[in-house]
Enzyme design. Structure first.
Site, PDB file in Angstrom:
ATOM      1  N   ASN A 391      37.323  41.175  39.515  1.00 58.94           N
ATOM      2  CA  ASN A 391      37.165  40.285  38.598  1.00 58.94           C
ATOM      3  C   ASN A 391      36.892  38.616  39.082  1.00 58.94           C
ATOM      4  O   ASN A 391      35.816  38.288  39.245  1.00 58.94           O
ATOM      5  CB  ASN A 391      37.996  40.091  37.519  1.00 58.94           C
ATOM      6  CG  ASN A 391      37.385  39.552  36.173  1.00 58.94           C
ATOM      7  OD1 ASN A 391      36.611  38.647  36.139  1.00 58.94           O
ATOM      8  ND2 ASN A 391      37.867  39.848  34.911  1.00 58.94           N
ATOM      9  N   ASP A 392      37.867  37.928  39.297  1.00 60.90           N
ATOM     10  CA  ASP A 392      37.966  36.399  39.463  1.00 60.90           C
ATOM     11  C   ASP A 392      37.396  36.187  40.843  1.00 60.90           C
ATOM     12  O   ASP A 392      36.550  35.238  41.111  1.00 60.90           O
ATOM     13  CB  ASP A 392      39.202  35.976  39.594  1.00 60.90           C
ATOM     14  CG  ASP A 392      39.928  35.984  38.496  1.00 60.90           C
ATOM     15  OD1 ASP A 392      39.326  35.779  37.404  1.00 60.90           O
ATOM     16  OD2 ASP A 392      41.309  35.909  37.995  1.00 60.90           O
ATOM     17  N   VAL A 393      37.228  37.382  41.832  1.00 59.70           N
ATOM     18  CA  VAL A 393      36.892  37.138  43.222  1.00 59.70           C
ATOM     19  C   VAL A 393      35.162  37.076  43.148  1.00 59.70           C
ATOM     20  O   VAL A 393      34.712  36.783  44.103  1.00 59.70           O
ATOM     21  CB  VAL A 393      37.389  38.083  44.340  1.00 59.70           C
ATOM     22  CG1 VAL A 393      38.912  37.739  44.390  1.00 59.70           C
ATOM     23  CG2 VAL A 393      37.156  39.425  43.746  1.00 59.70           C
TER      24      VAL A 393
END
Length: 465
Positions: A391-393
């Site tokens: 997700n965040d990456v």
């Protein structure tokens, strides 16, 4: 040959094994051998230490070895790969508190001698062990709590928190200086240890779950530094060397992680990355009517005509224990002549190298794993990117929103590919707590479901196509 010479020779051999073991841990093909060499070195160091003349009784040592071995075997068998970061945090903490207790015991034995002459090298090492060991213990267990969900993963910030940390830190330094000046007062040592425990809590509690990979690396280095300081207390060469190796490698890894997340090492050392970030709040409309969901059959059709595929593993894949199923997908695609690679973000998962370990466990060829800097420039030529639980990456907000908690963090530019398929249970936010605009991009399809089950369905659909 005198016993002391034999012990030092054994310590030298153990130290060489530690160094060679760390070197071989750098590559999956030699990591198993490196782990064995490190363990062999520790066995030699422990056995050699047992022949030290200063040991008066072996009963309690035997009890400790037995209890520790039983616990270690149970943990090795029971702990899942997804919980490995928590285990590392706990082991770091145990290393820190061991340094505190050993240094405290050494102080008790030395106080009678200090009535006549003070060994300041020993005293300074004892004080240093208390400070670093205490910070490591409490900080590691706060990190464990955040990773396990006992403590909120969000950064806990409050007005004046940096001032509180400075005051507690100065108190620890002041007590340390006073402890060196009056080494015969044992109570000062234990008060210092208590303040250091408090400082560890204040340093780690402001750091959010998304930044835990950096924190784990840093605390790992702290545990090594504490062990090295204890080595000076005990005049034990192998403890000094092994602790220094752990401390140095941990600091190097922390710097690598900071670079990967565009963070400052200074901010890490003082706990809390810069000012309080303003998190975006999803009011329910961010994704509404904008997400394009897909099915395993549709993805299979895309893969059937693709010539290049990139798989991006994330923590969701680890939770689903989907690495072996992902390997099956990789083998199926490769057998059809499709070029398949894996894009690895340095901080994907919850600890450095988390995804590398999982994929190595599934026997994915190491040359198929590509680091972020190597693969980012190639995404525009990729037909299909499959994001499995990351997700965040992959979140573009890192580049577009300077107020985002992940602002400035280098990401995998998967959005540049022709088609992106995201496998995810829901639209819930990642560790950073912000929505991901990638999910509503024109070239993005959402395949909702468990990472393992969704991949199995894709494989079944491909075989039928």
């Amino acid at each position: 040959m005198e016993l002391v010479s034999i012990l030092n020779l054994a310590y030298l051999v153990a130290s060489i094994l530690f160094i060679v073991g760390i070197k071989q841990l750098a590559h999956p093909k030699t990591a198993t051998r490196g782990n064995f060499l490190g363990a062999l070195g520790m066995l030699i160091a422990v056995v050699a230490t047992l022949f030290d003349r200063e040991i008066l009784s072996y009963e309690w040592i035997a009890v400790g070895v037995l209890i520790g071995s039983v616990i270690g075997i149970i943990l090795a068998i029971k702990i899942q790969m997804t919980a490995m970061p928590q285990l590392v945090a706990v082991l770091n903490g145990f290393g820190g508190i061991a340094s505190v207790f050993v240094a405290g015991a050494a102080l008790q034995l030395s106080i009678p001698k200090y009535q006549f002459a003070v060994n300041y090298q020993e005293v300074v090492s004892i004080v240093f062990s208390a400070i670093v060991g205490g910070i490591t213990f409490s900080g590691s267990f706060i990190a464990f709590g955040k990773l396990q969900g006992f403590i909120t993963e969000k950064a806990v910030r409050y007005p004046g928190d940096q001032l509180v940390k400075i005051l507690v830190g100065l108190t620890a330094v002041g007590l340390g200086v006073y402890g060196c000046m009056v080494p015969t007062d044992e109570s000062i040592y234990w008060i210092l240890s208590g303040v250091s425990l408090l400082l560890g809590i204040f340093l780690v509690i402001p750091i959010g779950g998304a930044d835990m990979p950096v924190v784990i690396s840093l605390l790992n280095s702290y545990s090594g530094i504490a062990a090295s300081a204890t080595g000076f207390v005990l005049n034990n060469n192998v403890l000094i060397i092994s602790g220094s190796l752990v401390g140095a490698s941990g600091i190097i890894l922390t710097q690598i992680m900071c670079k990967a997340m565009n963070r400052s090492l200074t901010n890490v050392l003082f706990g809390g990355f810069g000012a309080v970030a303003t998190e975006m709040k999803d009011d329910g409309d961010f994704y509404s009517g904008k997400v394009k969901s897909t099915s395993a059959e549709e993805v299979a059709m895309l893969l059937d005509v693709a010539r290049s595929v990139v798989i991006v593993p994330g923590y969701g894949m680890a939770v689903a224990q989907a690495q072996h199923t992902v390997r099956d997908l990789y083998q199926l695609l490769t057998a059809r002549g499709i070029d398949v690679t894996f894009a690895i973000h340095p901080v994907a998962g919850r600890m450095p190298g988390h995804m590398n370990v999982l994929l190595a466990e599934a026997d994915i060829p190491y040359d198929r794993l590509k680091e972020m800097d190597e693969i980012n420039s190639t995404f525009e030529n990729v037909d299909v990117v499959i994001v499995n639980g990351a997700n965040d990456v992959t979140n573009p907000l890192a580049k577009t929103d300077p107020k985002s908690p992940i602002a400035g963090m280098p990401i995998l530019d998967v959005g540049n590919a022709k088609t992106v398929v995201v496998i995810k249970r829901s639209l819930s936010a990642g560790f950073a707590g912000v929505p991901n605009p990638l999910f509503i991009a024109d070239n993005c399809l959402m395949l909702f479901g468990d990472g393992k089950k969704a991949t199995q369905e894709m494989i079944a659909a491909l075989k039928e196509s």
